[in-house]
Enzyme design. Structure first.
Site, short mmCIF file in Angstrom:
data_model
loop_
_atom_site.label_atom_id
_atom_site.label_comp_id
_atom_site.label_asym_id
_atom_site.label_seq_id
_atom_site.Cartn_x
_atom_site.Cartn_y
_atom_site.Cartn_z
N GLY A 267 0.81 -1.22 0.00
CA GLY A 267 0.00 0.00 0.00
C GLY A 267 0.84 1.26 0.00
N ALA A 268 1.76 1.34 0.95
CA ALA A 268 2.61 2.53 1.07
C ALA A 268 3.70 2.26 2.08
CB ALA A 268 1.78 3.72 1.53
N MET A 269 4.63 3.21 2.20
CA MET A 269 5.78 2.97 3.06
C MET A 269 6.16 4.24 3.82
SD MET A 269 7.91 0.83 4.18
CE MET A 269 9.01 1.35 5.46
N GLU A 270 6.38 4.05 5.12
CA GLU A 270 6.53 5.17 6.06
C GLU A 270 7.94 5.71 6.18
OE1 GLU A 270 5.80 1.90 6.97
OE2 GLU A 270 6.91 1.34 8.77
N HIS A 303 -2.31 6.13 8.27
CA HIS A 303 -1.46 5.02 8.76
C HIS A 303 0.02 5.36 8.61
CE1 HIS A 303 -0.60 0.65 9.36
NE2 HIS A 303 0.44 0.94 8.61
N GLU A 304 0.41 5.79 7.44
CA GLU A 304 1.84 6.08 7.23
C GLU A 304 2.28 7.25 8.09
OE1 GLU A 304 3.19 3.69 5.74
OE2 GLU A 304 1.33 2.93 4.87
N HIS A 307 2.86 6.20 11.62
CA HIS A 307 4.09 5.43 11.79
C HIS A 307 5.26 6.32 12.24
CE1 HIS A 307 3.68 1.25 10.87
NE2 HIS A 307 3.28 1.38 9.63
N GLU A 326 3.13 -2.39 13.46
CA GLU A 326 1.98 -2.51 12.55
C GLU A 326 0.66 -2.64 13.30
OE1 GLU A 326 2.28 -1.52 9.79
OE2 GLU A 326 4.38 -1.80 9.26
N1 0A1 Z 1 5.35 -0.75 6.45
C1 0A1 Z 1 4.39 -0.57 5.41
C2 0A1 Z 1 4.10 -1.79 4.62
C3 0A1 Z 1 5.14 -2.26 3.65
C4 0A1 Z 1 5.81 -3.43 3.88
C5 0A1 Z 1 6.70 -3.94 2.96
C6 0A1 Z 1 6.87 -3.26 1.77
O1 0A1 Z 1 7.68 -3.73 0.78
C7 0A1 Z 1 8.18 -5.01 0.80
C8 0A1 Z 1 6.20 -2.08 1.54
C9 0A1 Z 1 5.34 -1.58 2.47
C10 0A1 Z 1 3.08 -0.18 6.07
O2 0A1 Z 1 2.68 -0.82 7.04
O3 0A1 Z 1 2.44 0.72 5.60
ZN ZN Z 2 2.19 -0.04 8.64
#
Ligand code: 0A1
Ligand code: ZN
Length: 878
Positions: A267-270, A303-304, A307, A326
């Protein structure tokens, strides 16, 4: 890719790192074909580390090492060793500077982990272990360092150069390139590193924090998407304010950036100060995005952002602790959505997800605790258990502590652990220390997999005026955990009087007269009896209000009780849940026997709900939505794919026929009038209207069909267009192809809308669904390189179109495994996720079981597999 069996990694083997890294200086010469990365690391031996063999092992994969130097001395090949997993330096000093130079190839990186190309952009994804594909490093979350990053690239192709923190220097270089240097003052683990380079347009806004600091907010999108970022920006500002008010958390840098990219695995990355998003969770315009998309954007943006405190300022010691960040962050985003929208409706949506995905996971071969104790590939543990059950585990602690004490406990957590990499144990200890409660038994929620089952019986004693609830808990075995001691379960309940009001709940040994409403019981033993006194009539119990624990309830209510709760329960969630149970029981009975009568009082209850003008329309739409075929399949011992599909259609048609007049009235009363508004009220109206339309069209109603075509053509907004298109694409839908063609022509330049075009065809349970899906694989707009497109076509077919995916000839299974084998060398993370519907193979009839099993074995046989796919298949077959 591996040849031998990959080894699991165990929590019990955790050791602190032997070295720490204080400072990281990175210099990237960016180029899609060949990027040069120079790194300069200040390392020192961990003060508490046991002295090992004097060697230092750094992670690194798919890197071409061109130089390595310690304290300025270039090493000869005899002084280090490189293998597929990293770089070993022989006998290093206790404190030194390590410089490495490597080359990498973003354009060949189809796995989308590390530095990769998305369209014309270059971007990174480092969680969980992508940073080791960028440079040699101690790529583990308990190594937190300060980063300074210089990006150098062609000025025309890559005018925007971003990384974490604040920009501190810029320069124009004589060769047509330019450079920007970024400095991130907050120590962070490598998985939070990010960079982006490209030709991006900017949406800019500002936010003044509670303490009066100005924060610049920037959303970067590809130029043609500049008109689709407003909702994301609004959502971000709402989330920032909410986190200040509800959790006392302020943003800490001067700038907060979001970049929308079209190729993204999740979905996305923090990443610190530079969140990278799947563009699906940023871009929205009323004519291109549905209400569900607007909702998804609001919660993923939140959410992001959340984080930043739960994940970044306080991170995980190791990946077994993933739910620390998470679970807590999902809890926080759920609470945010509840506060800005409708709490009951949000709770319903979250419980739907939990029941549809987490419960089956917890009952299947991939079941694992919220804090797993081993894994082969960490990418496989970004699961609904770690995320959604993890959020439930936080929610239960909040319930046990009460709102104020929970806030004190989270304040303590933020204060005590700021800047650290910690464990779920540290989190629970803060809950205990702030409340004085003993959560020893509660910790089992982190350690034991499986969904507890509650068996609840009620007994009314008219003579004594008492009502006794007997509650027994048991948890089925899961892989590696045959026997489970009892959980500490918060059970929220209410008792309703015959006129539908909440009664006071006074337990036998209590003297204080309690106020009517909800009461939280705590289960700690295998069995409990709770006796309530002072009851002059038999009450109707409302059990597990607000879904106070992630458990399955088996009660002794009769249908009349459920209809009563559906109409009167003060708990909106339980009104919905009572309706769901009624729908479910009827659907399962119809699955077994098509001639099973559909009771008049059930239809009357549905009509009452439909016509309840006083209730929240979104809640009514939820109440009147039948459980999905996939969800129902989890409720059967042996899944009857065809029977369920037939029963679902039969009941839908019946409701549509019997409630025709009311449905038409509801449709008209909620028709779109003015311009699109994204508000809980407007979303609820559209949901109810489109549900009414669905019943009418399924009932074959001529007027309903006309309304459907008109709605499609009027194209007020994407919510209504998709609702209509979905119905037109159904079997027997008149003009389906014309509508689909028109839709494709209209939206050919909009990638996210084209995903909807693929998905709607994959979901339609037409007899020729698989042939269409296979033909779509060859469509010029299909691309196996774009995860959103693969999910739209392949995952939608295999997860949503249950009756066609599980066709008795096994063609659906073969199709899916062909895609997995094709994708594994390209994008293993995605390939492993696609396999999920086959993991449930033991739930089906013997013929389907053997077909599914044979396909899983086909994956294992033959060629080399990624550890991602290997782990899923080998556990599924175990
Ligand atoms: N930490 C992010 C989720 C996420 C996990 C792995 C990824 O690539 C392998 C990318 C995003 C979240 O919880 O939004
Ligand atoms: Zn997350």
């Amino acid at each position: 890719m591996y040849r031998e069996t990959p080894h699991p990694i165990y929590l019990k083997d955790y050791r602190p790192p032997e070295f720490l890294i204080d400072q990281v200086e990175l210099r990237f010469e960016l180029d899609p074909e060949c990027t040069r990365v120079e790194s300069r690391l200040s390392l020192r031996r961990h003060p508490a580390a046991t002295r090992g063999d004097g060697h230092l092992r750094l992670h690194g994969e798919q890197l071409k090492l061109t130089q390595v130097a310690i304290d300025g001395h270039v090493l000869t090949p005899a002084e280090y060793r490189v293998d597929g997993e990293g770089l070993t330096l022989h006998r290093v000093p206790d404190r030194f500077t390590l410089e490495t130079r490597v080359e990498i190839h973003p354009n060949l990186n189809t796995a989308l982990e590390g530095l990769y190309q998305s369209g014309d952009l270059l971007c990174t994804q480092c969680e969980a272990e992508g940073f080791r594909r960028i440079t040699y490093f101690l790529d583990r979350p308990d190594v937190m360092a300060r980063y300074t990053t210089t990006l150098i690239a062609d000025r025309t192709r890559f005018p925007v150069l971003l990384s974490n923190g604040n920009p501190i220097a810029r320069a124009e270089l004589p060769d047509g390139r330019h450079s920007v240097t970024w400095d991130d003052p907050f120590p962070k683990p490598s998985y939070l590193f990010a960079l982006v380079a490209g030709d991006l347009s900017l949406i800019e806004d500002g936010f003044v924090t509670a303490s009066g600091r100005d924060v610049k907010l920037q959303i970067f999108v590809e130029p043609h998407n500049l008109d689709k970022g407003d909702h994301a920006m609004r959502s971000l500002k709402k989330a920032m304010r909410w986190d200040e008010e509800r959790f006392g958390r302020e943003y800490d840098l001067d700038i907060y950036m979001i970049v929308a990219v079209s190729h993204f695995n999740m979905g996305a990355m923090e990443n610190k100060g530079l969140n990278i998003f799947n563009d699906k969770f940023v871009l929205a315009r009323p004519d291109t995005a549905t209400d569900a998309d607007f909702d998804g954007i609001e919660s993923v943006i939140a959410h992001e952002y959340f984080h930043n405190w739960t994940g970044n300022r306080i991170t995980c010691r190791d990946w077994f602790q993933l739910s620390l960040k998470e679970g807590f962050t999902v809890y926080r985003d759920q609470e945010f959505s509840s506060d800005v929208g409708s709490r009951a409706v949000k709770r319903i949506a979250d419980v739907r997800t939990l029941r549809a995905h987490q419960f089956p996971e917890d009952a299947g071969p991939l079941a694992h605790p919220v804090r797993p104790d081993s894994y082969i590939e960490i990418n496989n543990f970004y699961t609904t258990t770690v995320y959604d059950k993890g959020a439930e585990v936080v929610r239960m602690q909040a319930a046990l502590l009460g709102r104020e004490t929970f806030r004190r406990a989270t304040d303590l957590y933020f204060e005590r652990h700021d800047g650290q990499a910690v464990t779920t144990e540290d989190f629970v200890r803060c809950m205990e220390d702030a409340s004085g409660r003993d959560l020893a038994q509660f910790r089992r929620w982190y350690e034991q997999a499986g969904t507890p089952e509650l068996h609840i019986r009620g007994e009314y004693d008219a003579a004594a005026g008492t009502y006794t609830l007997s509650v027994r808990q048991e948890t089925p075995p899961t892989p590696g955990q045959p026997v489970k001691p009892p959980f500490h379960i918060p059970l929220a309940i209410g008792l309703l009087s015959a006129d539908g009001h909440d009664l006071p709940l006074r337990l036998a040994d209590e003297s204080e007269p309690p106020t009517p409403g909800t009461r939280l019981l705590e289960l700690t033993e295998p069995e409990h009896r709770f006796t309530f006194t002072g009851l002059s009539e038999r009450p109707v119990p409302s059990l597990l209000r607000g879904f106070s624990a992630p458990v399955r309830v088996h009660d002794d209510l009769i249908d009349a009780d459920r209809m009563f709760l559906m109409a009167h329960d003060s708990d909106g969630f339980n009104r919905w849940d009572a309706a769901q149970t009624l729908h479910e029981r009827l659907l399962l009975a119809l699955t077994d026997d098509a001639a099973h009568p559909i009771p008049e009082d059930y239809i009357a209850a549905c009509r009452r709900a439909l016509c309840d003008a006083s209730a929240d329309r979104a809640l009514l739409a939820e109440v009147l939505t039948l459980p999905s075929e996939t969800y129902l399949s989890d409720r059967m011992t042996v899944v009857d794919v065809d029977g369920l599909h037939r029963a679902h259609r039969q009941l839908t048609r019946h409701i549509g026929e019997r409630l025709r007049a009311d449905l038409l009235a509801v449709y008209r009363a909620n028709a779109e009038t003015g311009p699109y508004v994204f508000s809980p009220e407007a979303v609820g109206r559209r949901a109810l209207k489109n549900l009414a339309l669905t019943y009418l069209v399924h009932a074959g109603d001529e007027e309903g069909r006309d309304l459907c075509r008109e709605q499609f053509e009027a194209a007020h907004n994407m919510t209504d267009v998709m609702a209509a298109l979905r119905l037109l694409a159904e079997p027997g839908g008149v003009g389906a192809d014309a509508a689909l063609d028109a839709f494709h022509r209209r939206w050919s330049g909009e990638s996210l809308v084209l995903d909807k075009w693929f998905a709607v065809q994959a979901a339609a349970p037409r007899p020729d669904a698989l042939e269409r899906v296979m033909a779509l694989l060859r469509h010029p707009d299909y691309s196996a390189r774009n995860p959103n497109r693969v999910r739209a076509l392949v995952s939608t077919f295999s997860n949503v179109n249950q009756v066609r995916f599980h066709a008795a000839d096994g063609a659906g299974y073969r199709f899916l495994v062909d895609r997995v084998l094709e994708l594994d060398p390209v994008n293993p993370l995605l390939a492993a996720r696609l396999l999920k519907p086959l993991v449930r193979w033991r739930r089906f009839d013997p013929e389907r079981q053997s077909l599914m099993r044979a396909e899983l074995e086909r994956v294992l046989g033959g060629r080399e597999l990624s550890s991602d796919v290997f782990e899923v298949v080998s556990k599924a077959l175990a």
